[in-house]
Design a protein around this motif. Structure first.
Motif, PDB file in Angstrom:
ATOM      1  N   GLU A   1       0.850  -1.187   0.000  1.00  0.00           N
ATOM      2  CA  GLU A   1       0.000   0.000   0.000  1.00  0.00           C
ATOM      3  C   GLU A   1       0.886   1.237   0.000  1.00  0.00           C
ATOM      4  O   GLU A   1       1.893   1.294   0.686  1.00  0.00           O
TER       5      GLU A   1
ATOM      6  N   THR B   1      -2.582   4.570  -3.004  1.00  0.00           N
ATOM      7  CA  THR B   1      -3.542   3.497  -2.760  1.00  0.00           C
ATOM      8  C   THR B   1      -4.565   3.962  -1.751  1.00  0.00           C
ATOM      9  O   THR B   1      -5.771   3.796  -1.941  1.00  0.00           O
TER      10      THR B   1
ATOM     11  N   THR C   1      -8.443   4.608  -2.526  1.00  0.00           N
ATOM     12  CA  THR C   1      -9.418   3.844  -1.740  1.00  0.00           C
ATOM     13  C   THR C   1     -10.405   4.787  -1.070  1.00  0.00           C
ATOM     14  O   THR C   1     -11.607   4.524  -1.049  1.00  0.00           O
TER      15      THR C   1
ATOM     16  N   GLU D   1     -14.283  -6.262  -7.397  1.00  0.00           N
ATOM     17  CA  GLU D   1     -13.023  -5.874  -8.027  1.00  0.00           C
ATOM     18  C   GLU D   1     -12.746  -6.833  -9.171  1.00  0.00           C
ATOM     19  O   GLU D   1     -12.520  -8.020  -8.972  1.00  0.00           O
TER      20      GLU D   1
ATOM     21  N   PHE E   1      -5.575  -2.981  -3.111  1.00  0.00           N
ATOM     22  CA  PHE E   1      -6.919  -2.386  -3.054  1.00  0.00           C
ATOM     23  C   PHE E   1      -7.948  -3.212  -2.311  1.00  0.00           C
ATOM     24  O   PHE E   1      -8.663  -2.690  -1.457  1.00  0.00           O
TER      25      PHE E   1
ATOM     26  N   MET F   1      -9.935  -2.083   1.073  1.00  0.00           N
ATOM     27  CA  MET F   1     -11.399  -1.988   1.143  1.00  0.00           C
ATOM     28  C   MET F   1     -11.937  -2.873   2.269  1.00  0.00           C
ATOM     29  O   MET F   1     -12.871  -2.484   2.976  1.00  0.00           O
TER      30      MET F   1
END
Length: 84
Positions: free
Chosen positions: A24, A28, A32, A47, A56, A60
């Motif tokens: 990350e 990112t 997000t 996704e 990602f 999430m």
């Protein structure tokens, strides 16, 4: 024949791609935040092309969303199912 070759290439290269660093980063987190801004708490997210699920999908999930991912590579799809 072309589709079989494409799938073979995905499965051959997937483990090498997955071994790379997919950490990350600031963008990112920013992306997000933008993507999740209009979603209700606990919303379902799809996704497409999930890869390993990082960064990602994992971000999430950390934000409390229910993530479903699909990928043409069975290898990467299996890896993404281990993301928490």
């Amino acid at each position: 024949m072309r589709d079989k070759t494409r799938q073979y290439n995905l499965e051959v290269y997937a483990p090498n791609w997955a071994a790379g660093a997919h950490e990350e980063t600031w963008y990112t987190r920013e992306l997000t935040d933008v993507l999740s801004a209009g979603l209700s708490e606990g919303a379902s997210v799809l996704e497409v092309g999930i890869g390993t699920g990082r960064p990602f999908a994992s971000a999430m999930l950390e934000n409390g969303f229910d993530v479903t991912g699909v990928d043409l590579s069975a290898h990467l799809a299996r890896m993404s199912s281990a993301v928490e």
